[in-house]
Design a protein around this motif. Structure first.
Motif, PDB file in Angstrom:
ATOM      1  N   TYR A  45      -4.065  -6.959  -9.638  1.00 13.72           N
ATOM      2  CA  TYR A  45      -4.926  -5.811  -9.344  1.00 13.72           C
ATOM      3  C   TYR A  45      -5.698  -5.308 -10.579  1.00 13.72           C
ATOM      4  O   TYR A  45      -6.619  -4.508 -10.435  1.00 13.72           O
ATOM      5  CB  TYR A  45      -4.102  -4.651  -8.789  1.00 13.72           C
ATOM      6  N   ASP A  46      -5.319  -5.751 -11.760  1.00  9.75           N
ATOM      7  CA  ASP A  46      -5.970  -5.257 -12.977  1.00  9.75           C
ATOM      8  C   ASP A  46      -7.445  -5.650 -12.991  1.00  9.75           C
ATOM      9  O   ASP A  46      -7.791  -6.804 -12.728  1.00  9.75           O
ATOM     10  CB  ASP A  46      -5.266  -5.795 -14.223  1.00  9.75           C
ATOM     11  N   ASN A  47      -8.309  -4.687 -13.268  1.00 13.43           N
ATOM     12  CA  ASN A  47      -9.759  -4.876 -13.392  1.00 13.43           C
ATOM     13  C   ASN A  47     -10.459  -5.163 -12.062  1.00 13.43           C
ATOM     14  O   ASN A  47     -11.585  -5.640 -12.047  1.00 13.43           O
ATOM     15  CB  ASN A  47     -10.078  -5.978 -14.423  1.00 13.43           C
ATOM     16  N   VAL A  48      -9.807  -4.891 -10.929  1.00 14.78           N
ATOM     17  CA  VAL A  48     -10.410  -5.139  -9.619  1.00 14.78           C
ATOM     18  C   VAL A  48     -11.273  -3.936  -9.218  1.00 14.78           C
ATOM     19  O   VAL A  48     -10.875  -2.783  -9.396  1.00 14.78           O
ATOM     20  CB  VAL A  48      -9.326  -5.444  -8.556  1.00 14.78           C
ATOM     21  N   VAL A  49     -12.450  -4.212  -8.658  1.00 12.29           N
ATOM     22  CA  VAL A  49     -13.413  -3.162  -8.319  1.00 12.29           C
ATOM     23  C   VAL A  49     -13.052  -2.445  -7.017  1.00 12.29           C
ATOM     24  O   VAL A  49     -12.387  -2.997  -6.141  1.00 12.29           O
ATOM     25  CB  VAL A  49     -14.859  -3.707  -8.174  1.00 12.29           C
ATOM     26  N   PHE A  50     -13.535  -1.215  -6.924  1.00 13.32           N
ATOM     27  CA  PHE A  50     -13.591  -0.482  -5.658  1.00 13.32           C
ATOM     28  C   PHE A  50     -14.914  -0.907  -5.026  1.00 13.32           C
ATOM     29  O   PHE A  50     -15.978  -0.475  -5.444  1.00 13.32           O
ATOM     30  CB  PHE A  50     -13.560   1.034  -5.891  1.00 13.32           C
ATOM     31  N   HIS A  51     -14.846  -1.804  -4.039  1.00 11.93           N
ATOM     32  CA  HIS A  51     -16.056  -2.428  -3.491  1.00 11.93           C
ATOM     33  C   HIS A  51     -16.657  -1.653  -2.318  1.00 11.93           C
ATOM     34  O   HIS A  51     -17.755  -1.947  -1.898  1.00 11.93           O
ATOM     35  CB  HIS A  51     -15.767  -3.872  -3.059  1.00 11.93           C
ATOM     36  N   ARG A  52     -15.931  -0.678  -1.815  1.00 10.89           N
ATOM     37  CA  ARG A  52     -16.423   0.098  -0.661  1.00 10.89           C
ATOM     38  C   ARG A  52     -15.908   1.518  -0.818  1.00 10.89           C
ATOM     39  O   ARG A  52     -14.715   1.777  -0.651  1.00 10.89           O
ATOM     40  CB  ARG A  52     -15.873  -0.560   0.610  1.00 10.89           C
ATOM     41  N   VAL A  53     -16.813   2.427  -1.163  1.00  7.85           N
ATOM     42  CA  VAL A  53     -16.438   3.828  -1.401  1.00  7.85           C
ATOM     43  C   VAL A  53     -17.388   4.688  -0.578  1.00  7.85           C
ATOM     44  O   VAL A  53     -18.562   4.823  -0.909  1.00  7.85           O
ATOM     45  CB  VAL A  53     -16.520   4.184  -2.901  1.00  7.85           C
ATOM     46  N   ILE A  54     -16.860   5.222   0.521  1.00  7.96           N
ATOM     47  CA  ILE A  54     -17.693   5.951   1.476  1.00  7.96           C
ATOM     48  C   ILE A  54     -17.347   7.430   1.410  1.00  7.96           C
ATOM     49  O   ILE A  54     -16.206   7.825   1.691  1.00  7.96           O
ATOM     50  CB  ILE A  54     -17.490   5.404   2.906  1.00  7.96           C
ATOM     51  N   ASP A  55     -18.351   8.221   1.022  1.00 10.82           N
ATOM     52  CA  ASP A  55     -18.166   9.665   0.871  1.00 10.82           C
ATOM     53  C   ASP A  55     -17.611  10.267   2.165  1.00 10.82           C
ATOM     54  O   ASP A  55     -18.076   9.940   3.258  1.00 10.82           O
ATOM     55  CB  ASP A  55     -19.512  10.316   0.519  1.00 10.82           C
ATOM     56  N   GLY A  56     -16.598  11.108   2.046  1.00 11.03           N
ATOM     57  CA  GLY A  56     -16.017  11.760   3.201  1.00 11.03           C
ATOM     58  C   GLY A  56     -15.153  10.853   4.056  1.00 11.03           C
ATOM     59  O   GLY A  56     -14.713  11.241   5.140  1.00 11.03           O
ATOM     60  N   PHE A  57     -14.873   9.631   3.571  1.00 11.41           N
ATOM     61  CA  PHE A  57     -14.059   8.697   4.352  1.00 11.41           C
ATOM     62  C   PHE A  57     -12.947   8.118   3.473  1.00 11.41           C
ATOM     63  O   PHE A  57     -11.836   8.622   3.460  1.00 11.41           O
ATOM     64  CB  PHE A  57     -14.947   7.618   4.958  1.00 11.41           C
ATOM     65  N   MET A  58     -13.267   7.062   2.690  1.00 15.06           N
ATOM     66  CA  MET A  58     -12.229   6.412   1.910  1.00 15.06           C
ATOM     67  C   MET A  58     -12.823   5.555   0.804  1.00 15.06           C
ATOM     68  O   MET A  58     -14.022   5.281   0.789  1.00 15.06           O
ATOM     69  CB  MET A  58     -11.323   5.578   2.816  1.00 15.06           C
ATOM     70  N   ALA A  59     -11.924   5.124  -0.118  1.00 18.46           N
ATOM     71  CA  ALA A  59     -12.265   4.206  -1.204  1.00 18.46           C
ATOM     72  C   ALA A  59     -11.405   2.957  -1.042  1.00 18.46           C
ATOM     73  O   ALA A  59     -10.183   3.057  -0.955  1.00 18.46           O
ATOM     74  CB  ALA A  59     -11.990   4.852  -2.557  1.00 18.46           C
ATOM     75  N   GLN A  60     -12.057   1.787  -0.970  1.00 18.20           N
ATOM     76  CA  GLN A  60     -11.344   0.531  -0.729  1.00 18.20           C
ATOM     77  C   GLN A  60     -11.427  -0.385  -1.939  1.00 18.20           C
ATOM     78  O   GLN A  60     -12.470  -0.496  -2.583  1.00 18.20           O
ATOM     79  CB  GLN A  60     -11.939  -0.163   0.501  1.00 18.20           C
ATOM     80  N   THR A  61     -10.323  -1.061  -2.229  1.00 16.53           N
ATOM     81  CA  THR A  61     -10.207  -1.972  -3.364  1.00 16.53           C
ATOM     82  C   THR A  61      -9.168  -3.040  -3.033  1.00 16.53           C
ATOM     83  O   THR A  61      -8.677  -3.107  -1.909  1.00 16.53           O
ATOM     84  CB  THR A  61      -9.815  -1.197  -4.647  1.00 16.53           C
ATOM     85  N   GLY A  62      -8.850  -3.863  -4.014  1.00 14.49           N
ATOM     86  CA  GLY A  62      -7.740  -4.797  -3.868  1.00 14.49           C
ATOM     87  C   GLY A  62      -8.105  -6.215  -3.506  1.00 14.49           C
ATOM     88  O   GLY A  62      -7.221  -7.020  -3.243  1.00 14.49           O
ATOM     89  N   ASP A  63      -9.401  -6.577  -3.505  1.00 16.01           N
ATOM     90  CA  ASP A  63      -9.776  -7.967  -3.262  1.00 16.01           C
ATOM     91  C   ASP A  63      -9.522  -8.746  -4.552  1.00 16.01           C
ATOM     92  O   ASP A  63     -10.387  -8.839  -5.408  1.00 16.01           O
ATOM     93  CB  ASP A  63     -11.231  -8.090  -2.828  1.00 16.01           C
ATOM     94  N   VAL A  64      -8.324  -9.289  -4.677  1.00 13.48           N
ATOM     95  CA  VAL A  64      -7.927  -9.959  -5.916  1.00 13.48           C
ATOM     96  C   VAL A  64      -8.606 -11.313  -6.103  1.00 13.48           C
ATOM     97  O   VAL A  64      -8.590 -11.863  -7.197  1.00 13.48           O
ATOM     98  CB  VAL A  64      -6.389 -10.094  -6.011  1.00 13.48           C
ATOM     99  N   SER A  65      -9.262 -11.838  -5.046  1.00 12.18           N
ATOM    100  CA  SER A  65      -9.949 -13.128  -5.183  1.00 12.18           C
ATOM    101  C   SER A  65     -11.378 -12.978  -5.683  1.00 12.18           C
ATOM    102  O   SER A  65     -11.929 -13.911  -6.251  1.00 12.18           O
ATOM    103  CB  SER A  65      -9.935 -13.900  -3.863  1.00 12.18           C
ATOM    104  N   HIS A  66     -12.011 -11.821  -5.481  1.00 12.39           N
ATOM    105  CA  HIS A  66     -13.393 -11.620  -5.917  1.00 12.39           C
ATOM    106  C   HIS A  66     -13.588 -10.382  -6.784  1.00 12.39           C
ATOM    107  O   HIS A  66     -14.542 -10.302  -7.537  1.00 12.39           O
ATOM    108  CB  HIS A  66     -14.336 -11.468  -4.711  1.00 12.39           C
ATOM    109  N   GLY A  67     -12.746  -9.408  -6.626  1.00 10.31           N
ATOM    110  CA  GLY A  67     -13.026  -8.081  -7.166  1.00 10.31           C
ATOM    111  C   GLY A  67     -12.859  -7.892  -8.647  1.00 10.31           C
ATOM    112  O   GLY A  67     -13.204  -6.847  -9.172  1.00 10.31           O
TER     113      GLY A  67
END
Length: 168
Positions: A45-67
């Motif tokens: 998980y180190d250095n993995v991006v938050f690739h989907r952050v939607i205001d008023g909803f949620m922040a998604q991360t954890g794509d260890v193959s691309h992120g």
């Protein structure tokens, strides 16, 4: 800092603004908690991006193959992959998707969660019973709130490091 009651089931996620402390819920979703600890301990998980952050909803991360790639192309792919471990079966519960809860991201298949997860910015009750809840932020939610927004964000924030508190 929050009081850590169970270091083996507590995650310390370092963001640019500070530490986010996550209490895992192994009594509710043991397989998802084990997977998060395994990926944290391996450094995946180190250095993995938050690739989907939607205001008023949620922040998604954890794509260890691309992120954790530096290229814009791979950041655009983030959200399409996972670890090389098998997908996890759903562990749905009565726990609500409320502010600060950690949910397992997946495809339309309920048994497709792997490494990706999201942190709810607010109470998202429409997700209840649809996605596995396996943890909750117990301190540092202000650092999640400060993440750059977008799908993907123009300059995505990253998880600098993710550790199990027992190992820190």
């Amino acid at each position: 800092m929050a009081e850590i009651k169970d270091p083996e089931n507590t995650i310390l996620m370092e963001l640019k603004g500070g530490t986010v402390t996550i209490e895992l819920l192994p009594d509710v979703a043991p397989k998802h908690c084990e997977r998060m600890k395994e990926l944290a301990r391996s450094g995946a998980y180190d250095n993995v991006v938050f690739h989907r952050v939607i205001d008023g909803f949620m922040a998604q991360t954890g794509d260890v193959s691309h992120g954790n790639a530096e290229s814009d192309f791979n950041i655009r792919l983030a959200g399409t992959g996972g670890s090389d471990m098998p997908d996890l079966p759903a562990e749905f519960s009565k726990l609500p998707h409320d502010r600060g809860s950690i949910g397992a991201a997946r495809s339309s298949n309920p048994n497709s969660a792997n490494s990706q997860f999201f942190v709810n910015f607010k109470d998202n009750s429409f997700l209840n019973g649809q996605y596995t809840v396996y943890g909750r932020v117990i301190s540092g939610m202000e650092h999640v709130d400060a993440l750059g927004r977008g799908e993907p964000p123009a300059n995505p924030d990253r998880m600098i490091s993710v550790k199990v508190a027992a190992d820190a």
